[in-house]
Scaffold this motif. Structure first.
Motif, PDB file in Angstrom:
ATOM      1  N   LEU A   1      -6.284   8.493  27.297  1.00 35.78           N
ATOM      2  CA  LEU A   1      -7.157   8.452  26.136  1.00 35.78           C
ATOM      3  C   LEU A   1      -7.109   7.052  25.529  1.00 35.78           C
ATOM      4  O   LEU A   1      -6.026   6.481  25.362  1.00 35.78           O
ATOM      5  N   GLU A   2      -8.263   6.503  25.242  1.00 34.92           N
ATOM      6  CA  GLU A   2      -8.342   5.198  24.579  1.00 34.92           C
ATOM      7  C   GLU A   2      -8.357   5.422  23.074  1.00 34.92           C
ATOM      8  O   GLU A   2      -9.122   6.239  22.572  1.00 34.92           O
ATOM      9  N   VAL A   3      -7.519   4.694  22.376  1.00 37.11           N
ATOM     10  CA  VAL A   3      -7.464   4.793  20.916  1.00 37.11           C
ATOM     11  C   VAL A   3      -8.104   3.537  20.339  1.00 37.11           C
ATOM     12  O   VAL A   3      -7.619   2.428  20.555  1.00 37.11           O
ATOM     13  N   TRP A   4      -9.199   3.751  19.623  1.00 34.16           N
ATOM     14  CA  TRP A   4      -9.940   2.669  18.980  1.00 34.16           C
ATOM     15  C   TRP A   4      -9.677   2.758  17.484  1.00 34.16           C
ATOM     16  O   TRP A   4      -9.904   3.785  16.859  1.00 34.16           O
ATOM     17  N   TYR A   5      -9.216   1.651  16.926  1.00 33.24           N
ATOM     18  CA  TYR A   5      -8.911   1.589  15.500  1.00 33.24           C
ATOM     19  C   TYR A   5      -9.664   0.407  14.910  1.00 33.24           C
ATOM     20  O   TYR A   5      -9.577  -0.709  15.419  1.00 33.24           O
ATOM     21  N   ASN A   6     -10.426   0.660  13.859  1.00 35.89           N
ATOM     22  CA  ASN A   6     -11.264  -0.374  13.235  1.00 35.89           C
ATOM     23  C   ASN A   6     -12.144  -1.066  14.271  1.00 35.89           C
ATOM     24  O   ASN A   6     -12.207  -2.298  14.337  1.00 35.89           O
TER      25      ASN A   6
END
Length: 178
Positions: A74-79
């Protein structure tokens, strides 16, 4: 030889029980993982990703967690920035297996052992979700500190808390607590 076997019987029983439980649990988990193809993400890791999303969303973080199109994570994208990935090893199952194996090897009364293991699993899971959420934020702000954060600090925290749980178990609840 018999003298030593009798003298070290409690230790030998602990080691034998620990390794049997650990190996059986690890094999069961491996069979579970093998039921997914190499491009899929297992259900436990998906749940962890979903819960990381929920906790960060609760704190109004700009968060997106997406399945990688070509890899089993899973890719975690933050801001709006890709920060970390959640792989199978991030779901803390191996840590839970280690924890449970130790508690069973130093078992006490069945009900007490079961309750302590369930409490421990819940505690480890919540700690792990918090770890991933905090790691996401810290990696966004301090990407150059990846090794320190991911490789040193957070393993120290997780294993430190598990060690504390083990000490509590052995000293307060196991059959050896006196």
């Amino acid at each position: 030889m018999k003298k030593y076997l009798l003298q070290y019987r409690p230790f030998l029983l602990f080691i034998t029980t620990f390794f049997i439980i650990y190996i059986v649990a690890a094999v069961i988990y491996k069979l579970y993982l093998d039921s997914f193809d190499e491009k899929s993400i297992d259900g436990i890791t998906n749940i962890v990703g979903h819960q990381v999303f929920k906790i960060m969303n609760f704190f109004n973080c700009d968060i997106r967690i997406l399945k990688s199109e070509s890899n089993p994570y899973l890719e975690v994208w933050y801001n709006q920035k890709y920060v970390i990935r959640i792989v199978e090893g991030c779901n803390a199952v191996s840590v839970i297996v280690l924890f449970g194996s130790f508690v069973i090897a130093f078992s006490g009364k069945f009900k007490t052992t079961l309750i302590f293991i369930l409490f421990g699993i819940l505690f480890i899971h919540i700690l792990n979700i918090s770890r991933i959420a905090l790691l996401t934020v810290l990696m966004f702000h301090f990407p150059e500190k990846e090794h320190l954060l991911h490789g040193v600090f957070f393993p120290l925290v997780i294993y430190g808390f598990i060690f504390i749980l083990w000490i509590v178990w052995v000293n307060k609840f196991s059959k050896y607590a006196r």
